[in-house]
Design an enzyme around this catalytic site. Structure first.
Site, PDB file in Angstrom:
ATOM      1  N   GLU A   1      -7.661  -4.746  -2.260  1.00  0.00           N
ATOM      2  CA  GLU A   1      -6.795  -5.047  -1.124  1.00  0.00           C
ATOM      3  C   GLU A   1      -6.127  -3.779  -0.582  1.00  0.00           C
ATOM      4  OE1 GLU A   1      -6.366  -7.904   0.477  1.00  0.00           O
ATOM      5  OE2 GLU A   1      -4.724  -7.131   1.702  1.00  0.00           O
TER       6      GLU A   1
ATOM      7  N   HIS B   1      -6.232 -10.186  -2.936  1.00  0.00           N
ATOM      8  CA  HIS B   1      -4.957  -9.851  -3.583  1.00  0.00           C
ATOM      9  C   HIS B   1      -5.013 -10.214  -5.073  1.00  0.00           C
ATOM     10  CE1 HIS B   1      -2.505  -9.539   0.240  1.00  0.00           C
ATOM     11  NE2 HIS B   1      -1.915  -8.652  -0.522  1.00  0.00           N
TER      12      HIS B   1
HETATM   13  N1  LIG Z   1       3.429 -16.684   3.121  1.00  0.00           N
HETATM   14  C1  LIG Z   1       3.528 -16.172   1.907  1.00  0.00           C
HETATM   15  N2  LIG Z   1       4.057 -16.905   0.906  1.00  0.00           N
HETATM   16  C2  LIG Z   1       4.149 -16.400  -0.334  1.00  0.00           C
HETATM   17  N3  LIG Z   1       3.747 -15.171  -0.682  1.00  0.00           N
HETATM   18  C3  LIG Z   1       3.212 -14.397   0.265  1.00  0.00           C
HETATM   19  C4  LIG Z   1       3.077 -14.852   1.613  1.00  0.00           C
HETATM   20  N4  LIG Z   1       2.490 -13.858   2.334  1.00  0.00           N
HETATM   21  C5  LIG Z   1       2.286 -12.835   1.485  1.00  0.00           C
HETATM   22  N5  LIG Z   1       2.706 -13.143   0.237  1.00  0.00           N
HETATM   23  C6  LIG Z   1       2.644 -12.302  -0.973  1.00  0.00           C
HETATM   24  O1  LIG Z   1       3.225 -11.040  -0.679  1.00  0.00           O
HETATM   25  C7  LIG Z   1       2.518 -10.019  -1.371  1.00  0.00           C
HETATM   26  C8  LIG Z   1       2.033  -8.989  -0.345  1.00  0.00           C
HETATM   27  O2  LIG Z   1       1.393  -7.926  -0.966  1.00  0.00           O
HETATM   28  P1  LIG Z   1       0.641  -6.720  -0.166  1.00  0.00           P
HETATM   29  O3  LIG Z   1      -0.203  -5.976  -1.114  1.00  0.00           O
HETATM   30  O4  LIG Z   1      -0.009  -7.262   1.044  1.00  0.00           O
HETATM   31  O5  LIG Z   1       1.727  -5.737   0.144  1.00  0.00           O
HETATM   32  P2  LIG Z   1       2.957  -5.462   1.035  1.00  0.00           P
HETATM   33  O6  LIG Z   1       3.779  -4.517   0.278  1.00  0.00           O
HETATM   34  O7  LIG Z   1       3.559  -6.703   1.535  1.00  0.00           O
HETATM   35  O8  LIG Z   1       2.597  -4.698   2.279  1.00  0.00           O
HETATM   36  P3  LIG Z   1       1.354  -4.095   2.876  1.00  0.00           P
HETATM   37  O9  LIG Z   1       0.411  -5.240   3.014  1.00  0.00           O
HETATM   38  O10 LIG Z   1       1.903  -3.623   4.175  1.00  0.00           O
HETATM   39  O11 LIG Z   1       0.956  -3.049   1.957  1.00  0.00           O
HETATM   40  C9  LIG Z   1       1.422 -10.715  -2.148  1.00  0.00           C
HETATM   41  O12 LIG Z   1       1.857 -11.024  -3.449  1.00  0.00           O
HETATM   42  C10 LIG Z   1       1.231 -12.011  -1.372  1.00  0.00           C
HETATM   43  O13 LIG Z   1       0.719 -13.074  -2.154  1.00  0.00           O
END
Ligand SMILES: Nc1ncnc2c1ncn2[C@@H]1O[C@H](COP(=O)(O)OP(=O)(O)OP(=O)(O)O)[C@@H](O)[C@H]1O
Length: 357
Positions: free
Chosen positions: A12, A323
């Site tokens: 991811e 993820h």
């Molecule tokens: N609608 C949602 N409800 C619950 N959990 C969510 C939701 N959207 C995203 N998440 C969780 O948030 C986390 C996002 O992780 P990600 O690796 O995408 O990193 P980030 O730090 O948010 O930012 P980026 O994607 O910009 O790097 C994951 O654990 C994902 O499951």
């Protein structure tokens, strides 16, 4: 120095690789070197939310830091002590000039387990976005994520002092954590969740900040109408709140006999309140059509606590996401558990986590 090398561009390639690494580094005491941080994002490197998580994790274990600045694509993080229980305050807005609505939930997810496995009780107050895109909302943390962690033996309570929305943020969440007694066991209970049972009810809320009262009411009413049409028992509250800037969202929880799953949708300028509710309901109904025990987001968030349990965990999910696979990979890099992702259909799967003895 002996450190674990983590490639932030794996799978991811987002912020979660960093946060899981920080959390496990703090817990295991192993130093880490992370390269290519958020390499697969439009603006790679550490953003405000990630930098706040770095400083927060560093504070718990007095970590030596190298590369902890906005935009940095590499980070060295070396804990000097075991995570220390105490009172902590973190503010995502302080990580960037001009502030930030970065998600407090992601910062709290980084520090909860190190503090839950530390000796003594802690209190963490985190400021920033509480209901912002691409992250768990406060409602999700409170209604879905935390109940699962409690089931696994974590003693913690969450409360919302103020909501925070994009682009200003400035929400505030309080997390009280019960640590372990001196000399106590530093392990969680495994989680066995392969069959969710029947749907009992859907509950949730239409939340609207600094907007006319009818906005929260229209979201709640639309969600109830749609869910009742599917013969689901439901209770959706209309909750008007104040915040530093306007915001709205519908947050729903499907409660099954043995499982919980959470879904939400955020409002935006020009999007009718009814549409926000419909988007949240559509996600819930899609999950309900599967037979998965946990929702796709919870699956990736459970891998880490399951790796810290004193036995094998297993849960079903649909769909299995990148993820999830990426977080499984990070956990395995620390050698604390093996994670099996077993496909049971084109999208669904069974996740099994075997912590190392
Ligand atoms: N609608 C949602 N409800 C619950 N959990 C969510 C939701 N959207 C995203 N998440 C969780 O948030 C986390 C996002 O992780 P990600 O690796 O995408 O990193 P980030 O730090 O948010 O930012 P980026 O994607 O910009 O790097 C994951 O654990 C994902 O499951």
């Amino acid at each position: 120095m002996d450190f674990i090398l983590i490639d932030g561009s794996y799978g991811e390639g987002g912020g979660q690789i960093l946060r899981t690494t920080l959390c496990l580094s703090a817990i295991t005491g192993r130093a880490v070197h992370i390269e290519n941080i958020r390499a697969r994002r439009k603006k790679p490197g550490l953003a405000a939310q990630h930098l706040t998580a770095v400083f927060a994790a560093a504070k718990l274990c007095d970590a030596e830091l190298n590369g902890a600045e906005l935009g940095s694509r590499t980070l060295r993080f070396a804990p000097r002590i075991k995570p220390r229980a105490g009172e902590y305050r973190f503010d995502v807005a302080e990580a960037r000039r001009g502030g930030s609505a970065g998600a407090v939930s992601l910062v709290l997810q980084t520090v909860l387990l190190p503090l839950a496995l530390a000796e003594g009780d802690s209190c963490v107050v985190a400021r920033g976005g509480t209901h912002v895109p691409l992250s768990p909302s406060f409602d999700y943390l409170h209604d879905v994520w935390l109940p699962y962690l409690k089931l696994m033996g974590v003693g913690a309570e969450l409360s919302l002092e103020r909501t925070g929305w994009y682009p200003i943020g400035k929400g505030e969440v309080r997390l009280e954590i019960k640590g372990i007694p001196s000399g106590g066991r530093r392990k969680l209970h495994p989680l066995k969740l392969e069959d969710r049972g029947e749907l009992i009810e859907v509950f949730g809320r239409g939340l609207a900040a600094n907007l006319p009262e009818h906005v929260s009411q229209r979201m709640a009413q639309r969600a109830e109408t749609l869910l009742r049409r599917k013969n689901m028992s439901c209770r959706i509250d209309a909750v008007p709140v104040r915040a530093a800037c306007p915001g709205a969202g519908t947050f729903l929880v499907a409660r099954y006999e043995r499982a919980l799953a959470g879904f939400g949708a955020l409002g935006e300028r020009g999007k009718p309140a009814e549409q926000v509710a419909e988007d949240a309901c559509a996600k819930l109904l899609e999950h309900d059509h599967t037979s998965a025990a946990v929702d796709e987001h919870l699956a990736d968030q459970l891998v880490l606590p399951c790796a810290l349990a004193d036995g094998e965990s297993g849960f079903t999910v649909d769909p299995m996401t990148r993820h999830l696979a990426t977080n499984a990979w990070v956990v395995e890099r620390f050698g604390i558990a093996e994670v099996e992702l077993i496909s049971t259909s084109a999208t669904a799967g069974l996740v099994r986590v075997f912590p190392s003895p």
